[in-house]
Every structure is written in C-alpha cells, then in structure tokens.
Design an enzyme around this catalytic site. Structure first.
Site, PDB file in Angstrom:
ATOM      1  N   GLN A  60      24.648 -49.476  -7.402  1.00 56.77           N
ATOM      2  CA  GLN A  60      25.292 -49.190  -8.689  1.00 56.77           C
ATOM      3  C   GLN A  60      26.736 -48.716  -8.509  1.00 56.77           C
ATOM      4  O   GLN A  60      27.291 -48.034  -9.381  1.00 56.77           O
ATOM      5  CB  GLN A  60      24.476 -48.149  -9.461  1.00 56.77           C
ATOM      6  CG  GLN A  60      23.145 -48.666  -9.968  1.00 56.77           C
ATOM      7  CD  GLN A  60      23.301 -49.837 -10.932  1.00 56.77           C
ATOM      8  OE1 GLN A  60      24.306 -49.954 -11.653  1.00 56.77           O
ATOM      9  NE2 GLN A  60      22.314 -50.714 -10.950  1.00 56.77           N
ATOM     10  N   SER A  61      27.359 -49.092  -7.424  1.00 55.74           N
ATOM     11  CA  SER A  61      28.714 -48.647  -7.107  1.00 55.74           C
ATOM     12  C   SER A  61      29.730 -49.101  -8.153  1.00 55.74           C
ATOM     13  O   SER A  61      29.882 -50.302  -8.426  1.00 55.74           O
ATOM     14  CB  SER A  61      29.122 -49.201  -5.739  1.00 55.74           C
ATOM     15  OG  SER A  61      30.502 -49.042  -5.522  1.00 55.74           O
TER      16      SER A  61
END
Length: 323
Positions: A76-77
C-alpha cells in the site's frame, strides 16, 4: 553526475494552509491556533508528500539517462503509487518491488498502481534488507534486457529528496507567521528531515509510524547536509502511536481519524496521517502544544491506503452498526 540537480515540476505549489477551528476548540486551543498544510493536494496521482521528493529523485534519474523507475515499498505504499504516476506523466516505465506474495485481493493503492501502468513484482521476501536485495536483482535484470533503470530509495527518502521539504519549510514560514510547531508523520525520514532543516528541530514534531527501526538516525543523516547543526538528540519525535506495528490500527489513531473527520471533514489514513494527528492530539493534551501556539498539521496524503487497510475498514463497519 556532478552537475547540480534542477528539480522537476510535478506538483501544484504552494499547497494551501487552512484553519481547523473546531478541532482546535475540542483540544482546548484557541480557534486560530491550529492550521492544516494540505500536502495531500499536490495534484499528481492522487496527491501526497512523495511528490516533493520525486521532483528531485526523478530529475536525477532523468539526468542520468533513465527510462525506467524501480522502487520498493509495502503493497500500500504511497511512494510506489506516486512513482508510478510520475513515470506515467513523463513517459517512463515503472517497476514496483513489494515484499511477500501477491494476494487475491487488489485494493487501495494497488488499484491505482494498475491504472497508472506500473509493473508490480512481489519478491516473496520480508524485511528491508531482503527487499532492497530483491530490488537490486530486478534492477540488474532490467539492465540485461536493455532498459536504463534508476533505483529510487525506499519511501523516496534520501539527502537529495529532503530538499523538497526544505522548500516546504520555506512555504510554511511565509504562510504562517509565528509558527511554533509543525507536526508531521515520520516514516522513511526525509520529509521530517527537510522540515527540520527548513524550520529547525524545535519547531518540528515528528510522529513515528514504525516504518523503519532507525528513524532518529535517518532523520539526522538526511538533515545534516542541509543544516549541519542538526543533532539526533535534539529531534522531537513521538513514538507513542506505533502500537502493534506499522500495519496496525491503534486506539489513539482511531480517535484521531474520527475527530478529524467529524469536526473538520478532513479524512486521514491509518498508517501515516492518522498517527501524526494522534501525536498532535497527545501533545496538546499534555501541554506541549498550548493555547496561543500556532501549530500546523501537515497532511501528507495517503487516502488510497485507507481502502486497503483491513483493520480500518472493520472499524468503520463497527461504527456503522453502532450508529
């Protein structure tokens, strides 16, 4: 490259500063004491603080002849998502290297990575050193295939990228006369480092999100080339909201997200800005931020990650059921 790097223009600057009078009153502060710096409104790819860093690191990559951007992060960067967006804007290829195995569900930032045309590689490894090694192998493979890759650092953080937040500090100085404290999430380090260099260590409060084990040392190392007098021991860092870990959702973060949404209509994410706001609330309650202190909360973006965070979605579902 020995020539100075000229940053790209990827965002919309300066980002606005807005009042948060209802939250200020709820915390016992004056209605004019609390402001929000909207670095979630940087424009490209859903917005967020990583754009300020990418203006420098991608400029360096292009100066070195790169046609492909390779970087790492959690699935989920936000940095990975915005690297993909920068690549799309500039006609480059983006390859995002993630830890672990690819799951069946694709949500949050992963959806946007796909729309932005990024290639994703799930490395099967865990831990930052192993992930860095995996990215290096991807980089080597791309070179053998004839690409000209550039390997961007984890979280986009480096001495060079910290310049983006030195400039943000300059914006804040002009926008908020009498600024006493800027509160920001502390992840991979360069955002806080740039603010420390631009505003000073005493005016910058970083709230550690647990992204790295050596956050204090990293902030010092990224800040010192821009402000040689910075010392690790002088940094204001709150580590009280890491909870069970980087991917967890603690009670203080639940409260911070709920108060911000219901009092100001400001939506925070559970990993970065939710923790940063929890740190601001805690500082106000213990008197470290007092009435009359002009305080700015820096909203670094990250909203897409909310929709890929299982615990946060479950918490919202519970609120629906209990009214």
């Amino acid at each position: 490259m020995s020539e100075p790097i000229t940053p790209l223009s990827l965002g919309t600057w300066p980002t606005p500063v807005e009042p948060m009078p209802r939250l200020a009153a709820a915390l016992g502060l004056g209605r004019d004491d609390l402001l929000i710096k909207r670095d979630d409104l940087t424009g490209l790819g859903g917005g967020g603080n990583k754009i300020r860093k990418l203006e420098w690191t991608v400029a360096e990559a292009l100066a070195n002849g790169a046609d492909t951007l390779v970087t790492t992060g959690a699935p989920q960067s936000n940095h990975a998502r915005l690297t993909a967006a920068a690549a799309a804007r500039l006609g480059l290829r983006a390859v995002l290297v993630f830890p672990g195995e690819q799951g069946a569900a694709r949500s949050g930032n992963l959806v946007l990575d796909a729309f932005l045309g990024a290639e994703t590689v799930f490395s099967g490894v865990t831990g930052q050193e192993a992930l860095a090694d995996a990215a290096a192998r991807v980089y080597d493979r791309l070179r053998t295939e004839g690409a000209r890759p550039a390997l961007l650092p984890f979280g986009g953080s480096s001495v060079l990228s910290a310049r983006g937040y030195v400039r943000c500090g300059e914006e804040l100085t002009a926008q908020v006369p009498g600024l006493r404290t800027a509160v920001v999430a502390l992840g991979s380090g360069a955002t806080m480092a740039g603010l420390v260099a631009g505003l000073g260590a005493r005016r910058t409060l970083g709230v550690d999100v647990g992204a790295v084990d050596d956050a204090r040392r990293r902030v010092e190392s990224y800040a010192v080339p821009h402000a040689p007098d910075v010392r690790a021991d002088d940094l204001r860092i709150d580590r009280g909201h890491i909870g069970a870990g980087y991917a967890s959702l603690g009670r203080s973060v639940e409260e911070a997200m709920t108060l911000s949404a219901r009092l100001e209509g400001v939506v925070l994410d559970p990993t970065y800005t939710g923790r940063a706001m929890a740190g601001l609330i805690a500082a106000a309650r213990r008197g470290e931020i007092a009435p009359g202190d002009r305080t700015v909360f820096i909203h670094t973006g990250g909203l897409p990650g909310l929709f890929g965070h299982t615990e946060a979605l479950a918490f919202a579902d519970d609120m629906h059921r209990t009214g």
